[in-house]
Design a protein around this motif. Structure first.
Motif, mmCIF file in Angstrom:
data_model
loop_
_atom_site.group_PDB
_atom_site.id
_atom_site.type_symbol
_atom_site.label_atom_id
_atom_site.label_comp_id
_atom_site.label_asym_id
_atom_site.label_seq_id
_atom_site.Cartn_x
_atom_site.Cartn_y
_atom_site.Cartn_z
ATOM 1 N N LEU A 1 -9.306 3.744 3.005
ATOM 2 C CA LEU A 1 -8.175 3.009 2.454
ATOM 3 C C LEU A 1 -8.249 1.529 2.838
ATOM 4 O O LEU A 1 -7.930 0.660 2.026
ATOM 5 N N ALA A 2 -8.681 1.249 4.069
ATOM 6 C CA ALA A 2 -8.827 -0.145 4.500
ATOM 7 C C ALA A 2 -9.837 -0.871 3.618
ATOM 8 O O ALA A 2 -9.602 -2.011 3.198
ATOM 9 N N ASP A 3 -10.944 -0.212 3.307
ATOM 10 C CA ASP A 3 -11.948 -0.814 2.417
ATOM 11 C C ASP A 3 -11.392 -0.977 1.006
ATOM 12 O O ASP A 3 -11.578 -2.017 0.372
ATOM 13 N N HIS B 1 4.981 8.789 6.099
ATOM 14 C CA HIS B 1 5.521 9.832 6.980
ATOM 15 C C HIS B 1 7.041 9.719 7.052
ATOM 16 O O HIS B 1 7.746 10.723 6.934
ATOM 17 N N ASP B 2 7.533 8.492 7.235
ATOM 18 C CA ASP B 2 8.978 8.262 7.316
ATOM 19 C C ASP B 2 9.680 8.680 6.029
ATOM 20 O O ASP B 2 10.833 9.104 6.058
ATOM 21 N N ARG B 3 9.000 8.552 4.907
ATOM 22 C CA ARG B 3 9.564 8.929 3.605
ATOM 23 C C ARG B 3 9.385 10.427 3.324
ATOM 24 O O ARG B 3 9.717 10.900 2.240
ATOM 25 N N ASP B 4 8.794 11.145 4.289
ATOM 26 C CA ASP B 4 8.520 12.587 4.150
ATOM 27 C C ASP B 4 7.616 12.899 2.958
ATOM 28 O O ASP B 4 7.746 13.949 2.323
ATOM 29 N N LEU B 5 6.678 12.001 2.674
ATOM 30 C CA LEU B 5 5.759 12.196 1.565
ATOM 31 C C LEU B 5 4.413 12.748 1.993
ATOM 32 O O LEU B 5 3.670 13.283 1.158
ATOM 33 N N VAL B 6 4.080 12.598 3.271
ATOM 34 C CA VAL B 6 2.802 13.093 3.772
ATOM 35 C C VAL B 6 3.005 13.788 5.109
ATOM 36 O O VAL B 6 4.005 13.569 5.793
ATOM 37 N N VAL B 7 2.037 14.647 5.426
ATOM 38 C CA VAL B 7 2.007 15.311 6.732
ATOM 39 C C VAL B 7 0.610 15.131 7.307
ATOM 40 O O VAL B 7 -0.376 15.151 6.579
ATOM 41 N N GLY B 8 0.558 14.931 8.612
ATOM 42 C CA GLY B 8 -0.719 14.773 9.284
ATOM 43 C C GLY B 8 -1.099 16.052 10.008
ATOM 44 O O GLY B 8 -0.240 16.747 10.551
ATOM 45 N N HIS B 9 -2.376 16.363 9.960
ATOM 46 C CA HIS B 9 -2.908 17.513 10.684
ATOM 47 C C HIS B 9 -3.970 16.979 11.642
ATOM 48 O O HIS B 9 -4.991 16.455 11.194
ATOM 49 N N SER B 10 -3.702 17.082 12.920
ATOM 50 C CA SER B 10 -4.581 16.518 13.930
ATOM 51 C C SER B 10 -6.033 16.932 13.710
ATOM 52 O O SER B 10 -6.341 18.113 13.623
ATOM 53 N N GLY B 11 -6.887 15.947 13.592
ATOM 54 C CA GLY B 11 -8.314 16.183 13.429
ATOM 55 C C GLY B 11 -8.724 16.560 12.020
ATOM 56 O O GLY B 11 -9.913 16.694 11.741
ATOM 57 N N ARG B 12 -7.759 16.746 11.113
ATOM 58 C CA ARG B 12 -8.104 17.163 9.740
ATOM 59 C C ARG B 12 -7.731 16.136 8.691
ATOM 60 O O ARG B 12 -8.258 16.172 7.591
ATOM 61 N N TYR C 1 -2.634 2.116 8.818
ATOM 62 C CA TYR C 1 -1.870 2.991 9.708
ATOM 63 C C TYR C 1 -0.371 2.764 9.510
ATOM 64 O O TYR C 1 0.406 3.713 9.445
ATOM 65 N N ARG C 2 0.049 1.502 9.401
ATOM 66 C CA ARG C 2 1.472 1.198 9.174
ATOM 67 C C ARG C 2 1.935 1.740 7.827
ATOM 68 O O ARG C 2 3.046 2.250 7.710
ATOM 69 N N ALA C 3 1.092 1.622 6.808
ATOM 70 C CA ALA C 3 1.445 2.130 5.475
ATOM 71 C C ALA C 3 1.620 3.643 5.508
ATOM 72 O O ALA C 3 2.590 4.186 4.963
ATOM 73 N N VAL C 4 0.695 4.330 6.159
ATOM 74 C CA VAL C 4 0.779 5.788 6.241
ATOM 75 C C VAL C 4 1.994 6.207 7.080
ATOM 76 O O VAL C 4 2.651 7.210 6.770
ATOM 77 N N SER C 5 2.317 5.426 8.088
ATOM 78 C CA SER C 5 3.526 5.702 8.876
ATOM 79 C C SER C 5 4.771 5.632 7.999
ATOM 80 O O SER C 5 5.687 6.448 8.150
ATOM 81 N N ILE D 1 0.840 -1.199 0.000
ATOM 82 C CA ILE D 1 0.000 0.000 0.000
ATOM 83 C C ILE D 1 0.876 1.250 0.000
ATOM 84 O O ILE D 1 0.638 2.184 -0.780
ATOM 85 N N ALA D 2 1.881 1.276 0.845
ATOM 86 C CA ALA D 2 2.786 2.431 0.900
ATOM 87 C C ALA D 2 3.474 2.638 -0.439
ATOM 88 O O ALA D 2 3.609 3.779 -0.913
ATOM 89 N N ASP D 3 3.904 1.564 -1.074
ATOM 90 C CA ASP D 3 4.573 1.679 -2.370
ATOM 91 C C ASP D 3 3.621 2.183 -3.456
ATOM 92 O O ASP D 3 4.005 2.995 -4.299
ATOM 93 N N GLU D 4 2.377 1.716 -3.436
ATOM 94 C CA GLU D 4 1.385 2.183 -4.416
ATOM 95 C C GLU D 4 1.092 3.666 -4.212
ATOM 96 O O GLU D 4 1.022 4.431 -5.185
ATOM 97 N N LEU D 5 0.922 4.082 -2.959
ATOM 98 C CA LEU D 5 0.653 5.497 -2.694
ATOM 99 C C LEU D 5 1.875 6.356 -3.027
ATOM 100 O O LEU D 5 1.732 7.463 -3.563
#
Length: 73
Positions: A36-38, A55-66, A48-52, A11-15
């Motif tokens: 995404l799970a569906d 994050h480690d690859r600096d490709l995404v940023v999380g905004h709490s609650g958004r 969650y692991r894929a999105v993590s 999933i991480a590689d596809e994204l």
């Protein structure tokens, strides 16, 4: 014989590929964990692991609650 990559890595590689190709441009909000799970037919924990990884690859940023967004380059 090589084994298939773990679901979260697949999933991480596809994204990652979608982000790098511009299909998901900077500032784009990723689908929710549940969506995404569906889509990938996996558990929310796997997403969650894929999105993590993203994050480690600096490709995404999380905004709490958004949500999680594709990072600016």
């Amino acid at each position: 014989m090589p084994s298939a990559p773990a679901d979260y890595r697949r999933i991480a590689d596809e994204l990652t590929a979608k982000i790098n190709s511009g299909e998901l441009p900077p500032g784009t909000k990723l689908p929710s964990t549940a969506q995404l799970a569906d889509q990938y037919d996996v558990s929310p924990a796997t997403v969650y692991r894929a999105v993590s990884l993203l994050h480690d690859r600096d490709l995404v940023v999380g905004h709490s609650g958004r949500g999680v967004y594709v990072a600016e380059k």
